[in-house]
Design a protein around this motif. Structure first.
Motif, PDB file in Angstrom:
ATOM      1  N   ILE A  72      31.066  54.318  61.733  1.00  0.00           N
ATOM      2  CA  ILE A  72      30.187  55.342  60.950  1.00  0.00           C
ATOM      3  C   ILE A  72      29.502  56.301  62.335  1.00  0.00           C
ATOM      4  O   ILE A  72      28.503  55.400  62.962  1.00  0.00           O
ATOM      5  N   THR A  73      29.639  57.407  62.462  1.00  0.00           N
ATOM      6  CA  THR A  73      29.018  58.237  63.231  1.00  0.00           C
ATOM      7  C   THR A  73      28.319  59.212  62.688  1.00  0.00           C
ATOM      8  O   THR A  73      27.449  59.812  63.363  1.00  0.00           O
ATOM      9  N   ASP A  74      28.310  59.479  61.407  1.00  0.00           N
ATOM     10  CA  ASP A  74      27.201  60.425  60.672  1.00  0.00           C
ATOM     11  C   ASP A  74      27.063  59.759  59.337  1.00  0.00           C
ATOM     12  O   ASP A  74      27.946  59.240  58.591  1.00  0.00           O
ATOM     13  N   VAL A  75      25.911  59.960  58.786  1.00  0.00           N
ATOM     14  CA  VAL A  75      25.402  59.495  57.483  1.00  0.00           C
ATOM     15  C   VAL A  75      26.174  60.115  56.234  1.00  0.00           C
ATOM     16  O   VAL A  75      26.471  59.458  55.292  1.00  0.00           O
ATOM     17  N   GLU A  76      26.617  61.235  56.731  1.00  0.00           N
ATOM     18  CA  GLU A  76      27.407  62.010  55.589  1.00  0.00           C
ATOM     19  C   GLU A  76      28.916  61.432  55.306  1.00  0.00           C
ATOM     20  O   GLU A  76      29.377  61.662  54.463  1.00  0.00           O
ATOM     21  N   GLN A  77      29.321  60.540  55.999  1.00  0.00           N
ATOM     22  CA  GLN A  77      30.511  59.780  56.043  1.00  0.00           C
ATOM     23  C   GLN A  77      30.401  58.816  55.061  1.00  0.00           C
ATOM     24  O   GLN A  77      31.552  58.481  54.449  1.00  0.00           O
ATOM     25  N   LEU A  78      29.321  58.376  54.866  1.00  0.00           N
ATOM     26  CA  LEU A  78      29.043  57.351  53.581  1.00  0.00           C
ATOM     27  C   LEU A  78      29.030  57.758  52.357  1.00  0.00           C
ATOM     28  O   LEU A  78      28.908  58.936  52.031  1.00  0.00           O
ATOM     29  N   PRO A  79      29.673  57.002  51.397  1.00  0.00           N
ATOM     30  CA  PRO A  79      29.759  57.507  50.042  1.00  0.00           C
ATOM     31  C   PRO A  79      28.166  57.701  49.192  1.00  0.00           C
ATOM     32  O   PRO A  79      27.192  56.904  49.874  1.00  0.00           O
ATOM     33  N   LEU A  80      27.929  58.447  48.350  1.00  0.00           N
ATOM     34  CA  LEU A  80      26.675  58.111  47.929  1.00  0.00           C
ATOM     35  C   LEU A  80      26.223  57.051  47.326  1.00  0.00           C
ATOM     36  O   LEU A  80      25.022  56.848  47.522  1.00  0.00           O
ATOM     37  N   MET A  81      27.024  56.354  46.656  1.00  0.00           N
ATOM     38  CA  MET A  81      26.791  54.826  46.332  1.00  0.00           C
ATOM     39  C   MET A  81      27.681  53.962  47.095  1.00  0.00           C
ATOM     40  O   MET A  81      28.700  53.994  46.925  1.00  0.00           O
ATOM     41  N   MET A  82      26.972  53.321  47.859  1.00  0.00           N
ATOM     42  CA  MET A  82      27.334  52.496  48.842  1.00  0.00           C
ATOM     43  C   MET A  82      27.959  51.166  48.251  1.00  0.00           C
ATOM     44  O   MET A  82      26.937  50.580  47.383  1.00  0.00           O
ATOM     45  N   LYS A  83      28.948  50.480  48.600  1.00  0.00           N
ATOM     46  CA  LYS A  83      29.078  49.203  48.484  1.00  0.00           C
ATOM     47  C   LYS A  83      28.458  48.340  49.360  1.00  0.00           C
ATOM     48  O   LYS A  83      27.981  48.630  50.324  1.00  0.00           O
ATOM     49  N   MET A  84      28.405  46.982  49.013  1.00  0.00           N
ATOM     50  CA  MET A  84      27.614  46.336  50.071  1.00  0.00           C
ATOM     51  C   MET A  84      28.280  45.948  51.106  1.00  0.00           C
ATOM     52  O   MET A  84      27.733  45.854  52.243  1.00  0.00           O
ATOM     53  N   ARG A  85      29.501  46.274  51.362  1.00  0.00           N
ATOM     54  CA  ARG A  85      30.370  46.223  52.716  1.00  0.00           C
ATOM     55  C   ARG A  85      29.837  47.404  53.435  1.00  0.00           C
ATOM     56  O   ARG A  85      29.825  47.450  54.549  1.00  0.00           O
ATOM     57  N   ASP A  86      29.718  48.603  52.915  1.00  0.00           N
ATOM     58  CA  ASP A  86      29.103  49.791  53.538  1.00  0.00           C
ATOM     59  C   ASP A  86      27.655  49.390  54.218  1.00  0.00           C
ATOM     60  O   ASP A  86      27.309  49.767  55.451  1.00  0.00           O
ATOM     61  N   VAL A  87      26.990  48.740  53.336  1.00  0.00           N
ATOM     62  CA  VAL A  87      25.585  48.241  53.978  1.00  0.00           C
ATOM     63  C   VAL A  87      25.839  47.306  55.072  1.00  0.00           C
ATOM     64  O   VAL A  87      25.071  47.518  56.178  1.00  0.00           O
ATOM     65  N   ALA A  88      26.519  46.318  54.847  1.00  0.00           N
ATOM     66  CA  ALA A  88      26.802  45.225  56.170  1.00  0.00           C
ATOM     67  C   ALA A  88      27.409  46.084  57.404  1.00  0.00           C
ATOM     68  O   ALA A  88      26.933  45.751  58.607  1.00  0.00           O
ATOM     69  N   ASN A  89      28.238  47.148  57.208  1.00  0.00           N
ATOM     70  CA  ASN A  89      28.666  48.000  58.282  1.00  0.00           C
ATOM     71  C   ASN A  89      27.603  48.549  58.835  1.00  0.00           C
ATOM     72  O   ASN A  89      27.596  48.803  60.029  1.00  0.00           O
ATOM     73  N   VAL A  90      26.924  49.349  57.999  1.00  0.00           N
ATOM     74  CA  VAL A  90      25.631  50.138  58.769  1.00  0.00           C
ATOM     75  C   VAL A  90      24.937  49.265  59.425  1.00  0.00           C
ATOM     76  O   VAL A  90      24.451  49.408  60.725  1.00  0.00           O
ATOM     77  N   MET A  91      24.455  48.083  59.045  1.00  0.00           N
ATOM     78  CA  MET A  91      23.389  47.364  59.653  1.00  0.00           C
ATOM     79  C   MET A  91      24.300  46.488  60.795  1.00  0.00           C
ATOM     80  O   MET A  91      23.339  45.700  61.294  1.00  0.00           O
ATOM     81  N   ASP A  92      25.502  46.466  60.797  1.00  0.00           N
ATOM     82  CA  ASP A  92      25.963  45.446  61.618  1.00  0.00           C
ATOM     83  C   ASP A  92      25.759  44.073  61.471  1.00  0.00           C
ATOM     84  O   ASP A  92      25.349  43.033  62.244  1.00  0.00           O
ATOM     85  N   ILE A  93      25.797  43.693  60.011  1.00  0.00           N
ATOM     86  CA  ILE A  93      25.678  42.271  59.532  1.00  0.00           C
ATOM     87  C   ILE A  93      26.740  41.740  58.828  1.00  0.00           C
ATOM     88  O   ILE A  93      27.643  42.333  58.466  1.00  0.00           O
ATOM     89  N   ALA A  94      26.735  40.305  58.688  1.00  0.00           N
ATOM     90  CA  ALA A  94      27.740  39.736  57.688  1.00  0.00           C
ATOM     91  C   ALA A  94      27.572  40.292  56.307  1.00  0.00           C
ATOM     92  O   ALA A  94      26.528  40.423  55.948  1.00  0.00           O
TER      93      ALA A  94
END
Length: 72
Positions: A6-28
């Motif tokens: 992810i290089t820009d917040v706008e690439q993320l969906p308005l309603m993120m899945k937990m997988r998106d959260v994990a990806n952004v935070m670089d956590i399991a």
């Protein structure tokens, strides 16, 4: 499956899945679900699914990280 960088917040969906959260935070993914148990964490629960409003997530994240702990 490789994680999407992810290089820009706008690439993320308005309603993120937990997988998106994990990806952004670089956590399991498991850690992201543990984080969602925090009462202050912004989430919408629909049945067994958890969705995280993108903008609320970043506001929450800004409040959770003390300014002196952010490194450039």
């Amino acid at each position: 499956m490789a994680k999407q960088k992810i290089t820009d917040v706008e690439q993320l969906p308005l309603m993120m899945k937990m997988r998106d959260v994990a990806n952004v935070m670089d956590i399991a993914l498991r850690r992201a679900y543990e984080l969602a148990q925090n009462p202050s964490f912004p989430k919408v629960v629909v049945g067994k699914s958890i969705r995280v409003p993108r903008d609320a997530f970043f506001r929450w994240l800004d409040q959770e990280i003390p300014p002196n702990e952010v490194s450039a």
